[in-house]
Write an enzyme that holds these catalytic residues in place. Structure first.
Site, PDB file in Angstrom:
ATOM      1  N   SER A   1       0.935  -1.182  -0.452  1.00 29.67           N
ATOM      2  CA  SER A   1      -0.388   0.077  -0.159  1.00 29.67           C
ATOM      3  C   SER A   1       0.561   1.246   0.171  1.00 29.67           C
ATOM      4  O   SER A   1       0.386   2.356  -0.378  1.00 29.67           O
ATOM      5  CB  SER A   1      -1.077   0.133   1.335  1.00 29.67           C
ATOM      6  OG  SER A   1      -1.445  -1.032   1.210  1.00 29.67           O
ATOM      7  N   THR A   2       1.894   1.437   0.154  1.00 30.72           N
ATOM      8  CA  THR A   2       2.139   3.032   0.426  1.00 30.72           C
ATOM      9  C   THR A   2       2.995   3.076  -0.705  1.00 30.72           C
ATOM     10  O   THR A   2       2.596   4.148  -1.378  1.00 30.72           O
ATOM     11  CB  THR A   2       4.659   2.096   0.836  1.00 30.72           C
ATOM     12  OG1 THR A   2       4.940   0.728   0.337  1.00 30.72           O
ATOM     13  CG2 THR A   2       4.178   1.879   2.208  1.00 30.72           C
TER      14      THR A   2
END
Lengths: 375, 578
Positions: free
Chosen positions: B288-289
């Site tokens: 998700s980063t």
């Protein structure tokens, strides 16, 4: 080779067509070798004594042009001129050698050097060639049936040189002078009984040196049995040769020179062995052999006894010095401090050798029509 | 003189002197032969000495010249001049067995003084017929004294240099280490080997002129980072962790730690996992980063605005893949919400709105598709799909199907934090007063919008645990399942947090990646980025702030309120293009 037409009868033109050009080329190559090796061998020494690395190189390079000039100029003289030059040089040099005994600076236990207005010179180097010429003249005169006691005079001359040299003390130089004198005497027809006598005297001198001079004794002991003392210098020199192998490490790539004592003078041959390799060293030996043997071969046609003896004396001096130096570095003979002509560092040596080789070139010039020297 | 006299002379010589001349010529020949023999002897001896020494080894070891070049290797210092690597001169013991008188006795005496040496081996060495054997490298002065006291003549010492790392494992992956011959084998010791060695034209060695290799690292931050990572690894029983602190304004790496690590002095005995630098050599699907990059490129390209959004009620099914949300809201989500709640569906749709080609271009500009330019030899090239299909575009939108190193993440987020300029990352201190090289990849407006998103994640979203009051931490969590063959392992996570602070004008980027953490009671069994990596970043920021003397900002600070102008639109609003 076409710079001067054969018909050119000026001094330079005549010189060019009569001088032994092959030997001249060989000498020039030797000088070039010397410059190359001074670049390699002297910086470590300079650094060791706290000078900037190229101090000695610069000093040597400055002396090369005057040395060559002396060589050429002297080689233009005729035999009579050589004789006169020798008388002057001999007189001055002998005086200076005697002066070293009184005022010379003591270096490594000997007084051989003289400080002259900022320059430091070794007058005995100049004495050697002049002595060879004068002794030759005296020997030659003995054979002229005019009752001149040439042999006795030559003996006296030799003694006059040997005494101050032994007092310095400079045994090596004295030995060379004695050897030159003996060789000339031998060529001049010394009887075999006398040859034997002088050989015994030489041997006796060696024994005397061995018993009376401790450093001579130590060197001979260490040659015969390396384990009897410090063999660092000769071991290191042999390592240098081994390290160099066939083609050498390349100029400036040597490492042994950094730790080899006297790498710039007495052991310069080892530096050559490491950096330039076997092939270049053989070329170097070949150059010395060429000059000496070519000189001797030319003597076979010589018609003038003085020229024959003087030339032989100069050749013996030159060849002996080269052989002793190379023999020492190769552990063929006990180490004897002697410079390798034109290769070792040293201003006095370079100039004196140029003088000697100039004389040699002058004496070996072809003299057509104006035969031998007069008295 | 005059002619008559000369004629007279000639007579003399050719008369009685004729015999003399015959003799002289013979004797000249003899002398010539003697000299010729002399020169031949010298020549033969030359061949003997240079080539035919019966395999005799030189008495001088050939090691000294080679070793001499390695002397005086330059020091390595951190940005404040703290010594990270230096050289100590030591003595190494060698022997010439040829000179040994009694090998058995010598071996016994030596083994008594140097107990770590095996007596049998020593005896074998000393009894060999070689002329050079190493006994032991790098003795201490006391050991040298003891050996000297034995008085065995065949033993000698070689002066050597030994590389010393005062901080041990702390900078092991960055500084690297050298081999026994002082050649760099890893890290900067390897990549900067030429520079560290004595410069050939310089007359004085670098170390003696006081010239050291100065790194961008701050050993204090390095220490703080390592401690906090160690704590996290221990707390969550993780396989390892890595962390980076980057100065976004010029690309200087201030701290970089990879766990597990090793002591550079014993690099030879370290496990491969220990020597592995996760930050530069490790490639991970960051999860998700990556959504930060998706949002940034969507906003920059104009594909979406901050107030647009996407429907995230249904998972997306593309061939055999299903993209769904983790604890999804199952409703329409605005762009800020997609980031805040970390919606995979939303990010995938956003990526599709950007388009595959543009996505690829932006990732390329952010340096995420090629090997890092950092000065280390241990760098990896990211793994990205060769054929960039829609499914790739979508998965890459939320950080799957592309593997990059943590350092890539730090550099990419650094470009956002710096206001849109990507500075090449470096481990060497940049010269003062010289603008750092950089390339604009995002407009300042876009960067500022993403700052707001990052701050929101920490203030209201999945990264709350990273917050440090007064320091306006922003960032993005990531929890990626580790791939196992063709599938993913649900229980094995790469939990990460990429953060920056202070978000009103970000300067520092902090990235923490934890490998396979396990949930604890405190984290209610969770091992996600928000529970594992985010609090680690929070602790690191708190330590950095005090170390670097960064002033905290009050809650009422206008800068804070301005950030929150990125208002969250929730629900109700429709009309998203997907």
């Amino acid at each position: 080779m076409t710079a001067f037409p054969r018909s050119d009868t000026s001094i330079v033109g005549r010189w060019w067509w009569t001088v032994d050009r092959w030997s001249l080329v060989a000498l020039a190559v030797l000088v070039a070798f010397g410059v190359l090796l001074s670049l390699a061998a002297t910086p470590p020494v300079a650094e060791r004594i706290g000078l900037e690395p190229f101090h000695f190189v610069r000093r040597q390079l400055v002396l090369v042009p005057p040395a060559l000039l002396i060589l050429i100029a002297v080689s233009m003289l005729d035999p009579r001129g050589i004789k006169r030059l020798s008388i002057v040089v001999f007189g001055v040099a002998l005086l200076l050698v005697i002066l070293t005994l009184a005022t010379g600076a003591e270096i490594k236990g000997a007084r051989r050097w003289l400080a002259l207005g900022g320059l430091s010179i070794q007058p005995s180097e100049f004495l050697k060639p002049a002595f060879a010429v004068l002794a030759a003249w005296l020997f030659a005169r003995q054979h002229r049936q005019d009752g001149f006691p040439g042999n006795i005079a030559a003996f006296g001359l030799c003694a006059a040189v040997l005494v101050p040299l032994l007092l310095q003390p400079d045994v090596g130089m004295a030995a060379v002078v004695a050897a030159v004198w003996f060789a000339q005497f031998f060529l001049a027809g010394l009887g075999l009984r006398w040859v034997g006598f002088f050989a015994m005297t030489g041997l006796g001198g060696l024994v005397a040196a061995y018993t009376m001079l401790p450093h001579v004794a130590s060197r001979i002991d260490r040659f015969i049995d390396p384990k009897s003392g410090d063999s660092y210098q000769i071991d290191t020199a042999l390592d240098a040769f081994l390290n160099g192998g066939m083609w050498g490490r390349g100029p400036g790539e040597g490492t042994v020179k950094a730790i080899l004592p006297d790498a710039h003078s007495d052991f310069v041959f080892a530096v050559a062995g490491e950096e330039l390799g076997l092939v270049a060293c053989l070329i170097l030996v070949g150059l010395f052999a060429f000059i000496v043997l070519r000189g001797f071969s030319r003597l076979l046609d010589e018609r003038d006894l003085f020229v024959l003896l003087a030339t032989a004396g100069l050749l013996v001096q030159f060849g002996l010095q080269a052989l002793i130096n190379m023999g020492s570095a190769l552990h063929l003979i006990p180490t004897k401090g002697m410079t390798l002509p034109f290769i070792s560092y040293g201003g006095s040596s370079l100039i004196a050798l140029s003088l000697a080789m100039g004389m040699l070139m002058a004496l070996t010039r072809r003299r057509v029509g104006h035969g031998e020297a007069d008295s | 003189m005059n002619a008559p006299l000369r004629a007279d002379q000639k007579l003399v010589i050719e008369g009685s002197g004729k015999q003399t001349f015959e003799l002289a010529r013979t004797r000249v020949l003899i002398a010539g032969v003697v000299f010729a023999l002399g020169f031949l002897t010298v020549g033969a001896r030359l061949v003997d000495v240079t080539l035919l020494q019966n395999g005799r080894e030189p008495r001088l070891a050939s090691a000294p010249p080679a070793a001499a070049l390695e002397m005086d290797r330059a020091n390595i210092v951190d940005r404040n001049g703290v010594l990270l690597a230096t050289s100590l001169s030591t003595a190494s013991l060698y022997a010439n067995p040829n000179l040994i008188i009694d090998a058995r006795d010598a071996a016994a005496k030596l083994a008594a003084v140097l107990p770590d040496l095996d007596r049998g081996e020593l005896l074998a060495k000393l009894a060999s017929d070689r002329s050079f054997v190493w006994i032991k490298r790098n003795l201490t002065p006391r050991q040298q004294f003891e050996v000297n006291r034995l008085g065995i003549p065949a033993l000698s010492f070689q002066r050597e240099e030994r590389r010393v790392y005062p901080h041990g494992a702390l900078t092991a992956h960055i500084v690297g280490y050298t081999g026994i011959d002082n050649r760099g084998l890893a890290g900067l010791e390897q990549s900067m080997d030429e520079a560290l060695r004595r410069a050939p034209e310089a007359s004085a060695p670098r170390a003696k002129t006081g010239e050291a290799l100065q790194l961008s690292l701050d050993i204090r931050l390095q220490h703080g980072l390592r401690q906090e990572l160690q704590r996290t690894v221990a707390e969550f029983d993780a396989l390892g962790a890595s962390g980076i602190v980057l100065d976004a304004r010029n690309g200087e790496i201030l701290a970089m730690v990879s766990l597990p690590d090793f002591d550079p002095v014993d690099a030879g005995t370290a496990e491969p996992e220990q020597r592995f630098n996760r930050n530069t050599l490790g490639l991970y699907e960051m999860g998700s980063t990556f959504k930060l990059f998706t949002a940034a490129m969507a906003l920059e390209s104009g594909a979406v605005g901050l107030h647009d959004g996407f429907d995230a009620t249904q998972p997306i099914k593309v061939s055999r893949f299903t993209i769904k949300d983790y604890q999804g809201k199952k409703r329409w989500l605005s762009v800020p919400e997609i980031i805040m709640y970390s919606s995979n569906i939303g990010a995938a749709k956003m990526a599709l709105a950007v388009g595959g080609q543009r996505q690829r271009d932006y990732l390329g500009k952010l340096g995420l598709l090629k090997a890092s330019t950092v000065e280390l030899p241990e760098i990896a090239t990211p793994l990205a799909p060769e054929r960039w299909r829609d499914i790739n575009t979508m998965t890459i939108g939320f950080g799957h199907g592309i593997s990059v190193s943590p350092l890539h993440m730090a550099a990419g987020v650094g470009a956002i934090a710096s206001g849109g300029v990507l500075h090449p990352v470096t481990l060497l201190k940049r010269p003062e007063g010289v603008a750092a090289p950089g390339q604009r990849v995002l407009s300042p407006q876009t960067a500022e919008q993403v700052w707001g998103l990052m701050r929101m994640v920490v203030e209201k979203g999945t990264g709350k645990t990273a917050d440090v009051p007064g320091y306006l931490v922003g960032g993005k969590t990531g929890s990626a399942e580790k791939p196992a063959g063709k599938a993913y392992r649900k229980s094995a996570l790469i939990s990460s947090f990429v953060g920056a602070f202070p978000m009103n004008d970000p300067r520092y980027v902090v990235v923490v990646v934890v490998d396979e953490p396990h949930g604890t009671k405190q984290s209610h069994g969770y091992a996600t980025g928000g529970w594992v990596a985010a609090p680690t970043v929070g602790r690191i920021v708190a330590r950095m702030a005090t170390l670097l003397g960064i002033k905290p900002q009050g809650d009422k600070d206008p800068a804070q309120r301005e950030l929150l102008l990125v208002t969250v639109s929730t629900g109700g609003k429709k009309g998203a293009p997907f």
